[in-house]
Design a protein around this motif. Structure first.
Motif, mmCIF file in Angstrom:
data_model
loop_
_atom_site.group_PDB
_atom_site.id
_atom_site.type_symbol
_atom_site.label_atom_id
_atom_site.label_comp_id
_atom_site.label_asym_id
_atom_site.label_seq_id
_atom_site.Cartn_x
_atom_site.Cartn_y
_atom_site.Cartn_z
ATOM 1 N N TYR A 120 2.198 -5.859 -0.970
ATOM 2 C CA TYR A 120 0.744 -5.554 -0.723
ATOM 3 C C TYR A 120 0.546 -5.036 0.705
ATOM 4 O O TYR A 120 0.093 -4.012 1.055
ATOM 5 C CB TYR A 120 -0.040 -6.719 -0.827
ATOM 6 C CG TYR A 120 -1.567 -6.496 -0.348
ATOM 7 C CD1 TYR A 120 -2.426 -5.713 -0.845
ATOM 8 C CD2 TYR A 120 -1.807 -7.159 1.044
ATOM 9 C CE1 TYR A 120 -3.592 -5.393 -0.090
ATOM 10 C CE2 TYR A 120 -3.207 -7.215 1.665
ATOM 11 C CZ TYR A 120 -4.119 -6.317 0.967
ATOM 12 O OH TYR A 120 -5.175 -6.012 1.597
ATOM 13 N N THR A 154 -4.151 -8.239 -4.289
ATOM 14 C CA THR A 154 -2.970 -9.284 -4.511
ATOM 15 C C THR A 154 -1.599 -9.153 -3.875
ATOM 16 O O THR A 154 -1.285 -8.363 -3.910
ATOM 17 C CB THR A 154 -2.749 -8.999 -6.330
ATOM 18 O OG1 THR A 154 -4.138 -9.151 -7.039
ATOM 19 C CG2 THR A 154 -1.915 -10.197 -6.898
ATOM 20 N N ASP A 212 1.923 -8.033 -10.010
ATOM 21 C CA ASP A 212 1.918 -8.258 -11.625
ATOM 22 C C ASP A 212 3.058 -8.083 -12.525
ATOM 23 O O ASP A 212 3.599 -6.949 -12.434
ATOM 24 C CB ASP A 212 0.800 -7.532 -11.956
ATOM 25 C CG ASP A 212 0.187 -7.969 -13.305
ATOM 26 O OD1 ASP A 212 0.934 -8.590 -14.006
ATOM 27 O OD2 ASP A 212 -1.014 -7.357 -13.822
ATOM 28 N N ASN A 224 -6.138 -3.021 -4.343
ATOM 29 C CA ASN A 224 -5.641 -4.140 -4.975
ATOM 30 C C ASN A 224 -5.089 -5.187 -4.076
ATOM 31 O O ASN A 224 -4.081 -4.970 -3.382
ATOM 32 C CB ASN A 224 -4.196 -3.959 -5.915
ATOM 33 C CG ASN A 224 -3.874 -4.883 -7.042
ATOM 34 O OD1 ASN A 224 -4.326 -6.069 -6.526
ATOM 35 N ND2 ASN A 224 -3.419 -4.768 -8.001
ATOM 36 N N ASP A 267 -3.110 1.445 -7.091
ATOM 37 C CA ASP A 267 -4.231 1.069 -6.624
ATOM 38 C C ASP A 267 -4.486 1.455 -5.245
ATOM 39 O O ASP A 267 -5.869 1.843 -4.652
ATOM 40 C CB ASP A 267 -4.447 -0.217 -6.809
ATOM 41 C CG ASP A 267 -4.884 -0.664 -8.455
ATOM 42 O OD1 ASP A 267 -4.978 0.340 -9.119
ATOM 43 O OD2 ASP A 267 -4.347 -1.742 -8.911
ATOM 44 N N ASN A 268 -3.281 1.101 -4.538
ATOM 45 C CA ASN A 268 -3.511 1.290 -2.912
ATOM 46 C C ASN A 268 -3.092 2.595 -2.415
ATOM 47 O O ASN A 268 -3.484 3.372 -1.659
ATOM 48 C CB ASN A 268 -2.668 0.041 -2.260
ATOM 49 C CG ASN A 268 -3.268 -1.222 -2.505
ATOM 50 O OD1 ASN A 268 -4.649 -1.344 -3.289
ATOM 51 N ND2 ASN A 268 -2.745 -2.362 -2.193
ATOM 52 N N GLN A 323 1.155 -0.978 -10.722
ATOM 53 C CA GLN A 323 -0.054 -0.978 -10.598
ATOM 54 C C GLN A 323 -0.742 -0.883 -9.086
ATOM 55 O O GLN A 323 -1.639 -0.182 -8.688
ATOM 56 C CB GLN A 323 -1.016 -2.014 -11.510
ATOM 57 C CG GLN A 323 -2.414 -1.627 -11.547
ATOM 58 C CD GLN A 323 -2.601 -0.464 -12.337
ATOM 59 O OE1 GLN A 323 -2.436 -0.133 -13.427
ATOM 60 N NE2 GLN A 323 -3.625 0.336 -11.614
ATOM 61 N N ILE A 324 -0.082 -1.955 -8.351
ATOM 62 C CA ILE A 324 -0.452 -2.121 -6.951
ATOM 63 C C ILE A 324 -0.202 -0.922 -6.279
ATOM 64 O O ILE A 324 -0.811 -0.595 -5.253
ATOM 65 C CB ILE A 324 0.232 -3.130 -6.311
ATOM 66 C CG1 ILE A 324 -0.230 -3.521 -4.944
ATOM 67 C CG2 ILE A 324 1.559 -3.217 -6.137
ATOM 68 C CD1 ILE A 324 -0.114 -4.936 -4.550
#
Length: 272
Positions: free
Chosen positions: A154, A88, A92, A86, A102-103, A98-99
């Protein structure tokens, strides 16, 4: 060698796949994404396989954790190019965790289930260094010895992913190398300031709008061909740890706008 590409249908993944098609060292390529695509071109001397797994998900209904375990135990790739993630920078608000899945979770799944001796090439980012570089040393080339102080979630997930790989390397289970990349541009670009400028120049707006104050922030940019060549080199070599895939020069947003307008042959006043 057998290579697995996660995020196989993203900007870098598609270009890396095309590069590996003509790389003799890789006889088999496994494409991993959340959704299956139309069958990819396969030269006679290459074996191409596709798998659809929601990497990073721990939802028991999706059973993704078991799927990635079974995939890695069955296929036993020699190299995993971990490009999925992700990108972004802003979290979010509807799915703030979620990040992390995802990562970070995706990286741990690969490292945990990877066959012994497998090499994981992680697509990381120079964002792990944070902003202190600009404040302390100005526009100097990135150095792998610079301290990492990410200031975004991130950036923190990328640095955490690097550390996860380090822990499994230390345990003697896998090999790993992480490519700290900057903004990547080239054919098939799907996001970023260059993509945004192209879209705006083709719009009916009489001005080219740019965020920030003129002349905008300075950033290094790297072409996709150089990025995929670097990833292949890192995979084939004995390289380990951090490698910056970054040129030594920087350009600002005004210079990016001028380059894009010149390339398209469309010129508009830039409005910051």
């Amino acid at each position: 060698m057998k290579a697995l590409i996660t995020g196989a249908y993203g900007f870098i993944g598609r270009n890396l796949f095309q590069r590996l098609l003509y790389e003799d060292s890789f006889s088999e390529i496994i494409l991993l994404s959340r959704k299956l695509r139309a069958k990819e071109y396969s030269p006679p001397h290459k074996i191409i396989k596709q798998y659809s797994i929601n990497l990073g998900s721990l939802d028991e209904k999706e059973n993704s954790d078991k799927k990635i375990r079974d995939l890695l135990q069955t296929e036993k790739p020699d190299v995993i190019f971990h490009l999925a993630g992700n990108p972004t920078v802003k979290t979010d608000p509807d799915k703030p965790n979620q990040i992390l899945a995802d990562n970070i979770t995706s990286t741990h799944q690969l490292a945990y289930y990877a066959p012994e001796g497998c090499k994981i090439v992680l697509a990381s980012s120079v964002i792990v260094y944070g902003n202190w570089l600009y404040n302390d040393i100005g526009l100097k080339p990135y150095n792998e010895e610079h301290r990492t102080e990410p200031i975004s979630v991130y950036g923190a997930t990328k640095r955490a992913s690097e550390s996860i790989l380090d822990s499994y390397v230390e345990a003697g289970k896998i090999k790993s190398v992480y490519a700290r990349m900057c903004a990547t541009v080239g054919k098939g670009l799907t996001h970023g300031v260059v993509f945004d400028f192209i879209r705006k120049l083709y719009s009916s707006n009489s001005n080219l709008e740019a965020l920030g104050d003129e002349p905008g922030s300075f950033k290094p940019y790297c072409h996709i061909r150089d990025v995929v060549n670097a990833l292949v080199l890192l995979a084939k070599s004995e390289a380990s740890g951090a490698y910056n895939i970054v040129p030594d020069d920087y350009i600002n947003i005004s210079q990016v706008a001028s380059a894009v307008m010149k390339g398209l042959g469309i010129h508009k006043p830039v409005k910051f």
